[in-house]
Design a protein around this motif. Structure first.
Motif, PDB file in Angstrom:
ATOM      1  N   GLY A  50       0.819  -1.198   0.000  1.00  0.00           N
ATOM      2  CA  GLY A  50       0.000   0.000   0.000  1.00  0.00           C
ATOM      3  C   GLY A  50       0.856   1.252   0.000  1.00  0.00           C
ATOM      4  O   GLY A  50       1.861   1.332   0.712  1.00  0.00           O
ATOM      5  N   VAL A  51       0.468   2.252  -0.787  1.00  0.00           N
ATOM      6  CA  VAL A  51       1.212   3.503  -0.910  1.00  0.00           C
ATOM      7  C   VAL A  51       0.358   4.642  -0.358  1.00  0.00           C
ATOM      8  O   VAL A  51      -0.842   4.730  -0.653  1.00  0.00           O
ATOM      9  N   GLY A  52       0.967   5.524   0.437  1.00  0.00           N
ATOM     10  CA  GLY A  52       0.230   6.659   0.958  1.00  0.00           C
ATOM     11  C   GLY A  52       0.982   7.343   2.078  1.00  0.00           C
ATOM     12  O   GLY A  52       2.155   7.037   2.340  1.00  0.00           O
ATOM     13  N   ARG A  53       0.319   8.261   2.736  1.00  0.00           N
ATOM     14  CA  ARG A  53       0.924   8.935   3.894  1.00  0.00           C
ATOM     15  C   ARG A  53       1.135   7.899   4.991  1.00  0.00           C
ATOM     16  O   ARG A  53       0.268   7.059   5.253  1.00  0.00           O
ATOM     17  N   GLY A  54       2.272   7.966   5.654  1.00  0.00           N
ATOM     18  CA  GLY A  54       2.661   6.931   6.600  1.00  0.00           C
ATOM     19  C   GLY A  54       1.755   6.767   7.792  1.00  0.00           C
ATOM     20  O   GLY A  54       1.798   5.741   8.473  1.00  0.00           O
ATOM     21  N   THR A  55       0.912   7.757   8.079  1.00  0.00           N
ATOM     22  CA  THR A  55      -0.011   7.669   9.204  1.00  0.00           C
ATOM     23  C   THR A  55      -1.286   6.908   8.855  1.00  0.00           C
ATOM     24  O   THR A  55      -2.087   6.603   9.740  1.00  0.00           O
ATOM     25  N   GLU A  56      -1.480   6.591   7.583  1.00  0.00           N
ATOM     26  CA  GLU A  56      -2.710   5.926   7.154  1.00  0.00           C
ATOM     27  C   GLU A  56      -2.608   4.415   7.331  1.00  0.00           C
ATOM     28  O   GLU A  56      -1.529   3.823   7.186  1.00  0.00           O
ATOM     29  N   ASP A  57      -3.731   3.767   7.616  1.00  0.00           N
ATOM     30  CA  ASP A  57      -3.762   2.315   7.772  1.00  0.00           C
ATOM     31  C   ASP A  57      -3.435   1.626   6.446  1.00  0.00           C
ATOM     32  O   ASP A  57      -3.841   2.076   5.372  1.00  0.00           O
ATOM     33  N   GLY A  58      -2.697   0.527   6.546  1.00  0.00           N
ATOM     34  CA  GLY A  58      -2.408  -0.277   5.367  1.00  0.00           C
ATOM     35  C   GLY A  58      -1.303   0.248   4.480  1.00  0.00           C
ATOM     36  O   GLY A  58      -1.037  -0.329   3.417  1.00  0.00           O
ATOM     37  N   VAL A  59      -0.634   1.319   4.894  1.00  0.00           N
ATOM     38  CA  VAL A  59       0.438   1.894   4.075  1.00  0.00           C
ATOM     39  C   VAL A  59       1.773   1.236   4.412  1.00  0.00           C
ATOM     40  O   VAL A  59       2.176   1.168   5.573  1.00  0.00           O
ATOM     41  N   SER A  60       2.462   0.732   3.384  1.00  0.00           N
ATOM     42  CA  SER A  60       3.801   0.156   3.534  1.00  0.00           C
ATOM     43  C   SER A  60       4.871   1.011   2.869  1.00  0.00           C
ATOM     44  O   SER A  60       6.050   0.899   3.189  1.00  0.00           O
ATOM     45  N   ILE A  61       4.452   1.829   1.921  1.00  0.00           N
ATOM     46  CA  ILE A  61       5.370   2.689   1.174  1.00  0.00           C
ATOM     47  C   ILE A  61       4.891   4.132   1.283  1.00  0.00           C
ATOM     48  O   ILE A  61       3.822   4.487   0.778  1.00  0.00           O
ATOM     49  N   GLY A  62       5.665   4.951   1.958  1.00  0.00           N
ATOM     50  CA  GLY A  62       5.342   6.363   2.074  1.00  0.00           C
ATOM     51  C   GLY A  62       5.969   7.155   0.945  1.00  0.00           C
ATOM     52  O   GLY A  62       6.469   6.591  -0.036  1.00  0.00           O
ATOM     53  N   PRO A  63       5.987   8.465   1.068  1.00  0.00           N
ATOM     54  CA  PRO A  63       6.577   9.318   0.031  1.00  0.00           C
ATOM     55  C   PRO A  63       8.097   9.262   0.073  1.00  0.00           C
ATOM     56  O   PRO A  63       8.695   8.983   1.116  1.00  0.00           O
ATOM     57  N   LEU A  64       8.719   9.524  -1.055  1.00  0.00           N
ATOM     58  CA  LEU A  64      10.158   9.776  -1.048  1.00  0.00           C
ATOM     59  C   LEU A  64      10.387  11.156  -0.444  1.00  0.00           C
ATOM     60  O   LEU A  64       9.482  11.983  -0.327  1.00  0.00           O
ATOM     61  N   ILE A  65      11.614  11.428  -0.063  1.00  0.00           N
ATOM     62  CA  ILE A  65      11.889  12.603   0.757  1.00  0.00           C
ATOM     63  C   ILE A  65      11.605  13.913   0.032  1.00  0.00           C
ATOM     64  O   ILE A  65      11.173  14.885   0.646  1.00  0.00           O
TER      65      ILE A  65
END
Length: 492
Positions: free
Chosen positions: A324-339
């Protein structure tokens, strides 16, 4: 994307945003500030003090003034302060994790893991503080007694990166304070908030004024040059890119500074035809996609023996598609944004170069429209010699797979790099495993393991990946000078 929550706003409201000098939070001398941005939304999280070279020297003044008293502080007391800092990190684990997710982007679960890992350096070195030993004994000639002891090197300058805002700081501060050294810290301008919060915990733990000083700044070169040119500084510890590390080493030579350099990586990930493929894929997910691939220890080059290459690629692709891709605070997210946007551009450019040379995209391969700076988790196979992915540190969620036929060919491919931080290898052949430990030219080897970092083990590389070690029994000696004295034998 989810915007800032009430809890996040409360945390930011209580966060110190100045520079810390001699135990006092203050504005930068110029009064200037700079914005810290959430890479998942592009929104400004806070404005922090933009320190100058003059602020850096003021911090060194404080560190130098506090140096003798801190060096003379009983090792047990230094250890107890570090242990209190560890306890405070546990108490504030949720706050630290949330700050890291907000300013760096990593998923909240991984940020919590970094709190566990990073704070362990405080506990480890709180115990090492009382174990600084020496030697005492007759010399071989019998003409005198040899005494070998250790003393703190003196004021240290610690430069930390943006990708592990807490762990890279505790990995330096822990041994420095345990050894009796005072420090000036320059955190990365992209992620200074975790460092500022942690500095507050150090003060609460009882670290005396001047022992730890923090200078946030957008002028890293100016601040560093001023501090390193001052003869009172005795050591620099840097974690970051190899090009910057080489420049700092040249500057360090002028005053013959002790140096610890944890620099770039280009980690190979070898999968042999006898490997347990389930374990190899599990290891690959950790070694490549942990921290969004933004780690010097990230697997950069996957070399898979031909007979199992298709099956390994299939299994890895299946797993990556489910991330899952998204903001790191969201449920089910494993990949956050690049810096930042530059990191997205680099991943896109590397994928484009690989496909232009014949590689196939099995999943992902594209940037994701904003807000935020996201890139799809990606798997490519058919990587050919000359592809930039084989030469450049990726620092993104892109796995590049090439093949090999013999063990020696695999080792040669793995070693074909100027870097040597870590190498990963998966095999069930015990004899081969022992051979690989000796033949892979890296400072660390993950044998059937996708993560090797541990506070009790020496972390560091060879070749262009750096000098010195952090963590383990070796880590504290990076902050100690060795003193030898001879007492001649006297006769009645």
């Amino acid at each position: 994307m989810t915007t800032t929550s009430t809890r996040e706003e409360e945390l930011l409201a209580q966060l110190p945003t100045g520079i810390l000098i001699n135990g006092v939070w203050r504005s930068a001398g110029s009064g200037e500030t700079f914005a810290v941005v959430d890479p998942a939304t592009g929104e400004t999280l806070a404005q922090v003090a933009d320190g100058s070279a003059e602020d850096g020297i003021a911090a060194l003044d404080a560190a130098d003034a506090a140096a003798d008293a801190w060096a003379a502080t009983a090792p047990r007391k230094r250890g107890e302060i570090l242990r209190r800092a560890f306890d405070l990190c546990q108490e504030h684990a949720d706050d630290l994790a949330l700050l890291m997710t907000m300013e760096m982007g990593k998923p909240l679960a991984e940020a919590r893991g970094e709190v566990t890992y990073g704070s362990e350096f405080l506990r480890w070195f709180s115990e090492e503080a009382v174990r600084i030993s020496g030697r005492y004994g007759s010399n071989p000639e019998g003409t005198g007694t040899t005494i070998v002891s250790h003393r703190p090197v003196g004021p240290c300058y610690l430069i930390t990166p943006w990708n592990f805002p807490l762990a890279m700081l505790t990995r330096k501060i822990g041994p420095a304070l345990a050894a009796g050294c005072t420090v000036v810290v320059k955190p990365a301008e992209l992620t200074p908030l975790t460092s500022l919060f942690f500095a507050g915990l150090l003060l609460e733990a009882g670290v005396p004024a001047g022992v730890v000083n923090i200078v946030t700044s957008t002028d890293a070169a100016g601040v560093s040059s001023a501090i390193m040119a001052d003869p009172r500084l005795r050591k620099i510890s840097f974690t970051g890119s190899t090009p910057v590390g080489k420049k700092l080493l040249k500057q360090a030579a002028d005053n013959v500074l002790r140096t610890s350099m944890e620099l770039g990586g280009n980690a190979p990930f070898l999968v042999f035809d006898d490997a347990d493929l389930d374990k190899a894929v599990d290891g690959a997910m950790l070694a490549k996609f942990r921290n969004i691939g933004e780690a010097c220890t990230a697997a950069n080059r996957f070399f898979v023996q031909k007979d199992v290459a298709d099956e390994f690629s299939r299994r890895l692709t299946e797993r990556v598609k489910a991330l899952g891709v998204g903001r790191g605070t969201e449920d089910g997210v494993s990949i956050g944004p690049l810096i930042n946007a530059a990191a997205v551009d680099k991943s896109a450019d590397l994928v484009a170069d690989a496909t232009s040379r014949g590689a196939t995209v099995l999943t992902g391969g594209s940037r994701i429209d904003g807000p935020g700076t996201f890139f799809e988790p990606t798997v490519l196979n058919g990587i050919t010699p000359g592809t930039r992915l084989l030469r450049e540190e990726i620092f993104g969620p892109v796995a590049a797979i090439a093949t090999f036929e013999t063990e020696q060919e695999g080792v040669d491919l793995a070693n074909d790099t100027e870097f040597g931080l870590i190498a990963y290898a998966f095999t069930t052949d015990l004899a081969r495993g022992h051979r690989l430990i000796g033949s892979l030219r890296a400072g660390m080897v993950g044998l059937n393991a996708g993560v090797v970092s541990n506070a009790a083990a020496p972390f560091g590389g060879v070749k262009s990946s750096g000098l010195g070690r952090e963590g383990g029994a070796e880590g504290i000696h990076e902050y100690l000078d060795t003193i030898y004295a001879l007492l001649p034998t006297t006769t009645a």
